[in-house]
Design a protein around this motif. Structure first.
Motif: not given
Ligand code: NAD
Length: 487
Positions: A361-368
């Motif tokens: 889907x349109x979900x992206x992992x929280x990223x740093x």
């Protein structure tokens, strides 16, 4: 009528108190599962023309009502919004991907307050009298006229009412152009205005995309004001056209706000607040997206924040447990992913996240990301997705220099011993900055950005200053003696 989660949603323009059917349509998708929600109309020249003409016709009577006369209409408008709470929450969450719980507890009450607070505040607008040795100056806030209101998809209901409240309360008439990726709640909002009995023409709506509909609206010389929230490139286009017509604009734009963690900060509080930056998948203009952490606590802070981020629940924004929802559109997802890939290719280190969420889907992992120079694209540009970047500093001077080292200047966050954090905040060039906190807002307080983050301030008296023409009615204290010798 469309049906979204069982709630009927008008799929027409709203002009001069009537629902006007469109000729051409486009499909709106839900970011939750990319399912089509239905078709909304594309406003043509004819619709925009009719909306402006109807707002212009309605202006004399609406402005003549005075703030007291307008108050009951606007109170009813807020009540009608309240009556539609369930529909507005479910429709906006489905359409814009915003957490249902946040709509229920934060956005709907705030949207109602956006209308009533300004309606009441407008009652005292005309009271200012300046006494000078020669005269009394009755300082009036006269409504400016027909206002165009253009908002983005990341918070349609909240942002539209935040502009409509002061615009209508001070006696202007308005045309809204809802965001094309999330237009549904605006349709319900206009239904609430209709049910509240707002006189025809006071509030109009032309659906459609930025081009042609938005551009047709903002290029009309009959406008008295343009209130815009959105991206920098669109703001430049609008400002250029408005400049030709000499129409004042309020521009609330993007950000790349610093999140500063000083050596004397409460590390756990800063890290828990840091994780909050992923709310609404960081499709939030005022989020702190550049983490600036003192060298001596960087490791401890990173580990704490990693723990808090690891426990975030990503998924359907309508589930009670969800904390991070989807990106709005496949194009937005691609844009976010491309930023991350370019940053990695340029040498950035991934502290966590870095790719799409496993569930699809349109979900992206929280990223740093970290290990980047100040001039890196990922430090300089707004991603508008759950991608943060971390840098470190060794001195207060360096922290301030890094914080100020982009073309944006919307907001900021600073964690540290209070007086220390305040001293840093005073050195940061932004429109607002939160000390040991995040997101505290009050309708009376100013909101807006510096540099590329915008022009003008919204909130309280600043909203009224924008939506009104200030007039000085001068009454002399002594009998006036006409003379060519005196000024
Ligand atoms: P955008 O600029 O693409 O679109 C915003 C609105 O402008 C939409 O309704 C769009 O249809 C309309 N538009 C597009 N082209 C137009 C034109 N030529 N003339 C008139 N209208 C036109 O922005 P977006 O992608 O929808 O929103 C995200 C941006 O909004 C981000 O940069 C974000 O930071 C910013 N934002 C700022 C604030 C703030 O208060 N500072 C709040 C929320 C979002």
């Amino acid at each position: 009528m469309l049906k979204v989660k069982g709630h009927p949603v008008p799929r027409d323009h709203y002009i001069n108190g009537e629902w006007i059917t469109g000729e051409e349509f486009y499909t709106v998708f839900s970011p939750i599962d990319e399912a089509p929600l239905g078709e909304m109309p594309k406003g043509t020249e004819e619709h925009v023309e009719a909306a402006i003409a109807s707002a212009a016709d309605a202006f004399p009577a609406w402005s003549a009502l005075g703030a007291e006369g307008r108050l009951p209409y606007l109170q009813r408008f807020a009540e009608e919004i309240g009556k539609r709470k369930e529909a507005l929450c479910e429709v906006e969450s489905t359409d814009a991907g915003i957490l249902l719980s946040r709509l229920q507890h934060g956005i709907i009450p705030r949207s109602m307050l956006n209308i009533t607070w300004f309606a009441e505040a407008a009652l005292t607008l005309q009271d200012r009298v300046m006494d000078t040795p020669q005269a009394q100056h009755f300082v009036r806030h006269d409504p400016a006229g027909v206002c165009a209101i253009i908002t983005p998809w990341n918070a349609p209901l909240m942002l539209t009412t935040w502009k409509l409240g002061p615009a209508l309360a001070s006696g202007n008439t308005c045309i809204i152009k809802p965001p094309e990726w999330a237009p549904m709640s605006s349709a319900l909002l206009l239904e609430a205005a209709h049910a509240a009995g707002l006189p025809p023409g006071v509030l109009n709506m032309a659906h459609g995309e930025g081009r042609p509909t938005g551009a047709l609206l903002t290029s009309d010389p009959r406008l008295a004001r343009i209130s815009f929230t959105g991206s920098v490139p669109t703001a430049r286009e609008i400002a250029e056209v408005a400049a030709r017509n000499l129409v004042p604009c309020s521009l609330e734009l993007g950000g790349k706000s610093p999140f500063i963690v000083l050596e004397d900060a409460d590390i756990d509080l800063a890290a828990r607040t840091g994780a909050l930056m992923y709310r609404n998948a960081t499709q939030v203009c005022l989020a702190g997206t550049r983490f600036l952490v003192h060298d001596n606590i960087r490791e401890a802070f990173t580990e704490k924040m990693r723990e808090h981020v690891a426990s975030l629940q990503i998924g359907n924004p309508q589930l009670e447990s969800t904390e991070v929802g989807p990106l709005i559109h496949p194009r937005q997802l691609q844009k976010v992913e491309a930023y991350v890939q370019r940053a990695i290719a340029a040498g950035a280190e991934v502290l966590w996240g870095g790719s799409r969420h496993d569930g699809g889907g349109l979900y992206f992992q929280p990223t740093m990301l970290s290990g980047v120079q100040q001039d890196a694209e990922i430090v300089q540009e707004e991603v508008f997705g759950p991608v943060l970047v971390m840098q470190s500093f060794a001195s207060d001077e360096e922290a301030i220099a890094l914080a100020n080292g982009t073309n944006y200047g919307l907001g900021g966050v600073c964690f540290g011993e209070e007086s220390h954090a305040k001293a840093i905040a005073f050195g940061v060039h932004t429109g607002f900055i939160w000390i040991n906190s995040f997101g505290i807002r009050d309708l009376a307080a100013p909101f807006g950005g510096c540099k590329n983050s915008g022009i003008g301030r919204e909130g309280g008296e600043w909203s009224f200053e924008f939506f009104c023409d200030i007039k000085d009615v001068v009454v002399p204290k002594q009998p006036f003696v006409p003379s060519f010798a005196k000024r």
